[in-house]
Design an enzyme around this catalytic site. Sequence first.
Site, short mmCIF file in Angstrom:
data_model
loop_
_atom_site.label_atom_id
_atom_site.label_comp_id
_atom_site.label_asym_id
_atom_site.label_seq_id
_atom_site.Cartn_x
_atom_site.Cartn_y
_atom_site.Cartn_z
N CYS A 91 35.61 5.74 -9.39
CA CYS A 91 36.30 5.23 -8.20
C CYS A 91 36.81 3.79 -8.38
O CYS A 91 37.63 3.33 -7.59
CB CYS A 91 35.40 5.32 -6.98
N HIS A 122 37.83 0.57 -1.53
CA HIS A 122 37.72 1.98 -1.90
C HIS A 122 37.28 2.77 -0.66
O HIS A 122 36.39 2.36 0.07
CB HIS A 122 36.69 2.13 -3.03
N ASN A 134 37.21 10.79 0.20
CA ASN A 134 37.09 9.96 -0.99
C ASN A 134 37.94 10.56 -2.11
O ASN A 134 37.62 11.62 -2.63
CB ASN A 134 35.60 9.91 -1.40
N1 COA Z 1 26.16 18.18 6.97
C1 COA Z 1 25.00 18.19 7.65
N2 COA Z 1 23.88 17.65 7.17
C2 COA Z 1 23.94 17.07 5.96
C3 COA Z 1 25.12 17.02 5.21
C4 COA Z 1 26.27 17.61 5.75
N3 COA Z 1 27.44 17.63 5.12
N4 COA Z 1 24.87 16.36 4.05
C5 COA Z 1 23.58 16.00 4.09
N5 COA Z 1 23.01 16.43 5.22
C6 COA Z 1 21.63 16.28 5.66
C7 COA Z 1 20.68 16.04 4.53
O1 COA Z 1 20.32 17.26 3.93
C8 COA Z 1 19.53 15.39 5.23
O2 COA Z 1 18.74 16.38 5.84
P1 COA Z 1 17.13 16.27 5.83
O3 COA Z 1 16.84 14.99 6.58
O4 COA Z 1 16.74 17.49 6.54
O5 COA Z 1 16.76 16.21 4.40
C9 COA Z 1 20.20 14.56 6.33
O6 COA Z 1 21.51 15.12 6.48
C10 COA Z 1 20.29 13.10 6.03
O7 COA Z 1 20.77 12.95 4.69
P2 COA Z 1 21.04 11.55 4.07
O8 COA Z 1 21.51 11.75 2.66
O9 COA Z 1 19.90 10.62 4.30
O10 COA Z 1 22.25 11.09 5.00
P3 COA Z 1 23.05 9.75 4.97
O11 COA Z 1 23.04 9.14 6.30
O12 COA Z 1 22.66 8.91 3.80
O13 COA Z 1 24.53 10.26 4.70
C11 COA Z 1 26.05 10.42 2.87
C12 COA Z 1 24.82 10.99 3.53
C13 COA Z 1 26.34 11.20 1.59
C14 COA Z 1 27.22 10.57 3.83
C15 COA Z 1 25.81 8.93 2.58
O14 COA Z 1 24.58 8.76 1.92
C16 COA Z 1 26.88 8.35 1.73
O15 COA Z 1 28.02 8.21 2.16
N6 COA Z 1 26.56 7.94 0.50
C17 COA Z 1 27.51 7.38 -0.39
C18 COA Z 1 28.39 8.45 -0.92
C19 COA Z 1 29.57 7.91 -1.62
O16 COA Z 1 30.31 7.19 -1.04
N7 COA Z 1 29.74 8.29 -2.87
C20 COA Z 1 30.84 7.93 -3.64
C21 COA Z 1 30.72 6.52 -4.04
S1 COA Z 1 32.16 6.09 -4.87
#
Ligand code: COA
Length: 328
Positions: free
Chosen positions: A115, A255, A285
């Site tokens: 990215c 980004h 993204n």
């Molecule tokens: N829909 C519903 N629930 C979802 C889900 C989705 N698409 N994806 C994950 N969950 C669930 C998880 O399984 C978890 O459930 P659990 O508590 O029963 O285990 C819960 O939601 C919380 O997950 P968590 O990973 O803690 O959520 P979060 O608030 O961190 O959000 C992201 C998840 C991926 C959106 C966030 O971590 C994020 O944006 N991370 C960076 C990703 C990114 O930008 N990557 C590229 C970088 S260049």
Amino acid sequence: MKRPFAELSGTGSYAPPRVMTNDEFSKILDTSDQWIRERTGIRERRVSSKDESNACMGKAAALQVLEQNGLTPLDVDAIVYATASPDRLLPSAACDLQAILGAKNAAAFDVGAACSGFVYALNVAEGLIASEQGERVLVVAAEKLTSIMDWTDRTTAVLFGDGAGATLVRRSAGARGILASYMKSDGTLAELLYRPGGGAAHPPSEELLKDHSYYIKMAGREVFKAAVLSMADACDHALQRAGLAAGDVDLLIPHQANIRIIEATAKHAGVPMDKVYVNVDRFGNTSAASIAIALDEAVKTGRLVPGMTVMFVAFGAGFTWASMVVKW
Ligand code: COA
């Protein structure tokens, strides 16, 4: 203020016409529009068709840039291509583009910085001009991530989208251009965001297809924290190197991974949200392409006009992170 050496001249982008909404994901995965919007800010993303290859999308963006500069593909000295989802592993996406563009006089190679790829590629382009390898370097950032993401994994599939952006880097004629930049990496954290299989260490096999290790894997929460810290670090360094303060930034183009990461970055940098370009809601993204697409939109909608100071800040797999301050 430092006199810029190289400038960005013209912008282009391509978005596949197919729009996929969050509601469509909720029909194939255990997810919801509300969850995706609240956690990421994404409402929809673009999904390329079989006929829209990575290089085809790159070509569409590149042609707009050449046209704006009154150039033909034969005028291009080098193509620096940022992508994490090339159409094939060998040769480079840049060579695929060189061929379909007919850029017969150009060197061509890819930059693999995920990215952060567009900002890394701009730095490489500036370096090529400084070392007198050429005067007109086409920087293209394109992604076909929907081909390498796991459509059965709700923790990653809902985040990504396809598209391309481009610009031309050339010697600066005046006050316009790159004022400062910064690049960094930490490969010890690679396995928090990666594609485990499909490369030379784990070549394609039936097992690899079965266990989905060909696709992008991510530890979302850890990546989130690293992204916020790294983009803060990148903003600080670019401003410091440019000898500028947050108040000097007219537009921040971060980004586009997650609205919460964007807001945290802007807050740390001291740039108010009305000076931050956001399109993650419409594109998700798009990895290397995200800043390039946002830049083109900002120019075409009049959010970024000559004389303004714009800062790019990126973070991605690697980990890599980077920033750049440009007088537009
Ligand atoms: N829909 C519903 N629930 C979802 C889900 C989705 N698409 N994806 C994950 N969950 C669930 C998880 O399984 C978890 O459930 P659990 O508590 O029963 O285990 C819960 O939601 C919380 O997950 P968590 O990973 O803690 O959520 P979060 O608030 O961190 O959000 C992201 C998840 C991926 C959106 C966030 O971590 C994020 O944006 N991370 C960076 C990703 C990114 O930008 N990557 C590229 C970088 S260049």
